[in-house]
Structures are given as C-alpha cells and as structure tokens.
Design an enzyme around this catalytic site. Structure first.
Site, short mmCIF file in Angstrom:
data_model
loop_
_atom_site.label_atom_id
_atom_site.label_comp_id
_atom_site.label_asym_id
_atom_site.label_seq_id
_atom_site.Cartn_x
_atom_site.Cartn_y
_atom_site.Cartn_z
N ASP A 179 0.83 -1.20 0.00
CA ASP A 179 0.00 0.00 0.00
C ASP A 179 0.87 1.25 0.00
O ASP A 179 2.05 1.18 -0.34
CB ASP A 179 -0.96 -0.01 1.19
CG ASP A 179 -2.36 0.45 0.79
OD1 ASP A 179 -2.49 1.62 0.38
OD2 ASP A 179 -3.29 -0.35 0.87
N HIS A 219 -3.80 5.26 3.41
CA HIS A 219 -4.64 4.22 2.81
C HIS A 219 -4.25 2.84 3.34
O HIS A 219 -5.10 1.99 3.61
CB HIS A 219 -4.50 4.28 1.29
CG HIS A 219 -5.41 3.38 0.53
ND1 HIS A 219 -5.02 2.18 -0.01
CD2 HIS A 219 -6.73 3.50 0.20
CE1 HIS A 219 -6.03 1.61 -0.64
NE2 HIS A 219 -7.08 2.39 -0.52
N SER A 397 -10.94 -1.46 -2.15
CA SER A 397 -9.75 -1.45 -1.30
C SER A 397 -10.00 -2.13 0.03
O SER A 397 -9.08 -2.65 0.66
CB SER A 397 -9.30 -0.01 -1.01
OG SER A 397 -8.53 0.50 -2.05
#
Length: 553
Positions: A179, A219, A397
């Site tokens: 990520d 994220h 995601s």
C-alpha cells in the site's frame, strides 16, 4: 491506485540529462553461483517449506540475478542500481538517457523500460482514480457489536466470526500488505496487540529504500485495519492474530510504472520471507503519460508488469488477493491490473445487504475469464484511521483485505490445501457458485461452507476443532505454557509418529518420537519454547505427512 505500462522503453522527452528509473532486463543468468538444488541460499526456510507443502519445485526464475552483471552495471558512470528482480531477471537502475544507452550496449543486457516520467509542463496529467470515497466519521452505532465493534457485519457476512469462534484467528499465518503507507499502526490502540506480540515481522519502503512505512499516506492503515486491528468493543479485523509484513510500494505524488515494479519487488521479498498471503488494494491502468496507459486488451493477465508479477507470486504458492478496482460506473469491463491475473482472487464489493456496489469494477478479463472472482463488503466498510478511530469508507480497497483476512483463517484451519485449492474451495462456497457473473464473480464466499466442502462430514465447530481425515490439529493454540496436545486423525492412528517442531525461520527446535497407538489425543513435549510462531510436522512412515501451525505466547 491505478497505473500501468507495457514492457517497452517510453519515447524520449524532456532534457537528455534528466535522471529517471529504468528496468534493465538481462539476457540470462549465466555465471550465477546460485542453484535450484540449494534454495536455502536465497530463500528462507519458511519459503522453501511453503513450496514443499504445495509440491512446487524451485525453478531458474527463482534464482537471483547474476552478481557479475550487477557489478558491471554499477561500474557504468552515472548509473545507480536500486534493486534487482529475480523473477524478471532485471535491475532497477537510475540514470539519464545517455547512460541508459551505454547500459543497453552491454552484451548481457536484453532491453530496458523507462519507469517514471512526468507530463510535459502545462499539460493536464491523468489523475489516479481513488480507490475509496472520503471517510465518514458518523458511525452507525446500532450496527456495532460488543466484541467486534463496527467491523462485525463485514466479518459475519463471510463467515470470519465463525472461524474465530472455532479457534482460527490467523495464528501462524503471514500476510504481506502492499500500500501507500501505514501511519498510526505504530502508535494507535487498535494495533497494540500487533505491536506488543511482535506480529509485524517486516517493514519496507520501496519508494525511498528505507524501513519507515509509518508515514506518506494513510490508505495502508485503513486496509490493514480490516484484518489486523484487534481492540475489543471497538474493532476486530478478520485475521486479528496473523503476522504481517508491511510494504510501501505506492508513490503518491505521481502515477508511473515504477509503482508496478515496486509491487513486483515487494512480492519477491514476500516470497523470500515465506509469506502465505498477499493483500493488495492497488490497481494500475492510467499513468501520468497517456501513451503508457493500458487498454482493455492489455488486461489479459500476461501484459501488465504487476499482473505478470502476481502470476509468478501465485505460481510459487502464495495466495494473492487484489482489489478489482472502483471503475464500475464506467461502461463495459473496468478491471485494473493485477486483478486480471489468472491465479489471483480479484475482489469486488457489495453493501451490507449483499447487493452489488455500483462502483465495483466489472469483468471479464480481456481473454474472457470470470472477473472479479469473489466479493465482500466494500460499501461503508468499517476501517480504522490513523488516529485509531473506527470510521467508514467505500471501495474494493476494503472488501479485498476483509476477504484476505478470512482466507488466512480458513487456510490456517486447512493447512493441507494449496493456495489454488483455497481459491477453488472459496469460490465453490460462494453465493453465486453455480451461476458466476462479471459483477461479483462467484459471489460472496462463506468460510463455514468452505470448511464443510474441504472437510466432508466434519463441519466447523466452536471451541476445539474436530480431527478429520487428512487434517492435523494441535491445541491449545496459542500455546501458553509447555502443554500441547495432538488430536490425531484416522490416517495417523496405529502408526509410529515422528514429530518435529520448527520455528518461524524453519530451524528445527525440538523433536519427539511416539509409539504406535490408537489414541485420539496424544501429549506432545516440545519443551520450553520462546514466544513466536512454530510448525508442528508429523510423519508416519514414508508416505504420510501432516503439518499444523501454532503460536507460543
């Protein structure tokens, strides 16, 4: 975030002396000191064990690049070697275009691909399509659970809660997360057990060549939390006791093919460490330079750098779980690489009522395969932010790691299965198994149904698992003192057993020989063990072998 390129050098632009990164491919591995017969020289014992369990041979592609080639690259003035790739037989080199021409003239260099460019001044670069909508701090308190907090529904829907109740929370499993950064994971309360129990096994920032992954962007914190967060009453992820390796591969300032190469490098590092599962909430399609973009025809599992890397990762026995993408509102198929790879689980998204999420990318792959493969909750999914607060967010995601964590618990309960068998059983357990489509693939999987498919006649039960033919169980897991019991399946009863205990590095730490008996439960004596993960390997004669993983607290 999406990005893509084809494996060719990009057209020259800008100043000739501009330094960029390039993937320099070698012609061969001639002169390498490494051999497939001695994989321990370049693979960890855990990586070798993973291959052995799945009957996967070490191949020439696994060998490191020829060291002499790297030495010669470094000797070229102006060239800086950042990384090498075993699987692609290549090196990432930083240099200007004149130096690149000198590199390409070397007899052992086959070709080169330019990996990072910026759009011309005054042009409007293609911006990445976000994988998630903005975080929403307004939690639905009515959906919270006294144990799981707001993460309950997304775990319940795919059977993860039942796996936890049966004693499978990911103990002994290793998950690599790719990520853009993991700030807060090193400080906030929901990740305290992850830190305190030493279950962050590795961190690496491929963008900056450092071990610092707790910065840049958040994220990764969000995606990791859906699996690893473990704070009772606030948030419990789908694999709260697994061990994690955190790899920062995304460069947030621009979209360039270098990010796909970082994905490749992270996958190789995960392979070398013996990782079981890769969870990647990343996708590649558009770049800063439009002519480097993928077309739908490229999404055939054989073109994108990341898709080719994901395919090799699957071939060496890792379970690769990747977001399908958030481009479902676009007309026609809308996958992102590497979810188009043929041996990975591409994950779509549904809401809490199990309905298809309109943003979830659609298949099929360009060569006509069903995509996505499976789906989980990605609409108003519960995640943890960098402050340690449970919030909600949208995107594949999050459906991706929610499902990856469940898969870790399922594989923990069924260690005899190969990675590809895990995919097959999960697909057979899913809500659309008999009528898959290109919105949700085979549908929403269920770990309880999958366990029943993998263990006919022995359904999943709460508490201590039942022993079944072909299965090996040791308990308690986690092991707290020096007491460990072996629940013996029919296949091992009446036979003399040789029990070996290996630590996380694959080193033999204890062994025990047990005489033949018809007892269903045997007392094991591994002796005092340090805290950590272990493999119990049981052999009966020359043909029967079973393994089980456990954790010593």
């Amino acid at each position: 975030m999406p990005a893509a390129t084809q494996a060719q050098a990009l057209p020259a632009s800008g100043q000739a002396n501009t330094v960029r990164k390039h993937l320099v491919y070698f012609r061969d591995k001639t002169g390498t000191p490494f051999t497939v017969s001695q994989p321990q020289a370049f693979l960890s014992a855990r990586a070798v064990q993973r291959r052995t369990r799945q009957n996967i041979a070490v191949q020439p592609r696994d060998l490191p690049v020829t060291p002499a080639y790297v030495t010669q690259l470094k000797a070229v003035p102006g060239a800086t070697v950042w990384y090498t790739s075993r699987w692609f037989n290549a090196a990432v080199v930083s240099c200007d275009s004149a130096t690149l021409r000198n590199l390409q003239a070397l007899p052992f260099v086959r070709s080169a691909t330019t990996l990072n460019r910026t759009a011309a001044a005054g042009s409007a670069p293609v911006r990445p399509r976000s994988f998630e909508e903005a975080l929403d701090p307004a939690l639905e308190r009515t959906q919270a659970n006294p144990v799981y907090g707001t993460a309950y529904k997304q775990a319940l829907t795919i059977g993860a809660v039942a796996m936890h109740n049966a004693g499978f929370r990911g103990e002994g499993m290793q998950i690599a997360v790719f990520d853009d950064g993991f700030p807060g994971v090193n400080q906030s309360a929901p990740f305290a057990s992850l830190r305190n129990e030493g279950r962050v096994a590795d961190t690496y920032n491929f963008v900056e060549r450092t071990s610092d992954v707790y910065r840049i962007a958040s994220h990764g914190t969000n995606t990791l939390s859906t699996m690893a967060a473990n704070q009772t009453g606030v948030f419990i992820g789908t694999a709260p006791k697994a061990t994690y390796r955190l790899y920062l591969t995304e460069q947030t300032s621009a979209e360039n093919p270098i990010e796909e190469v970082n994905w490749l490098l992270a996958a190789e590092r995960a392979d070398s460490a013996g990782v079981d599962i890769i969870s990647s909430s990343l996708g590649y399609y558009d770049f800063e330079i439009a002519y480097a973009n993928y077309s739908y025809a490229d999404l055939n599992g054989r073109t994108a750098i990341s898709s080719r890397a994901a395919t090799v990762a699957a071939r060496v026995g890792m379970l690769v779980v990747n977001s399908a993408g958030n481009s479902g509102r676009n007309p026609g198929p809308s996958l992102l690489a590497p979810s188009d790879a043929d041996s990975v689980i591409a994950v779509g998204a549904v809401d809490s009522l199990r309905n298809y999420a309109a943003f979830s990318s659609k298949g099929p792959s360009a060569d006509g395969r069903i995509k996505p493969n499976l789906a989980a909750q990605g609409v108003r999914a519960a995640v943890v932010n960098i402050a340690g607060q449970a919030v909600r967010s949208d995107g594949t995601s999050f459906s991706c790691p929610v499902l990856a964590g469940m898969a870790a618990c399922f594989w923990q309960a069924n260690p005899r299965l190969t990675a590809q068998e895990v995919i097959s059983v999960l697909q057979r357990s899913a809500s659309q198994a008999t009528s898959p489509d290109n919105l949700l693939g085979y549908g929403i999987p269920n770990a309880v149904a999958a366990y029943a498919l993998a263990n006919p006649g022995a359904p999943l039960s709460a508490g201590r698992p039942q022993a079944v033919v072909g299965q090996l169980f040791v308990y308690p897991n986690p092991m707290k003192n020096e007491e460990l019991s072996l629940e013996v399946s029919e296949a091992l009863r009446g036979k003399a057993l040789h029990v070996r205990f290996y630590d996380a590095r694959g080193a033999l730490v204890a062994e025990q020989k047990l005489p033949a008996t018809t007892a269903a439960v045997l007392r094991l004596q591994p002796g005092p063990l340090a805290k950590g993960m272990y493999t119990c390997d049981v052999t009966a004669g020359d043909t029967t072998r079973r393994t089980a993983r456990f954790v010593k607290q």
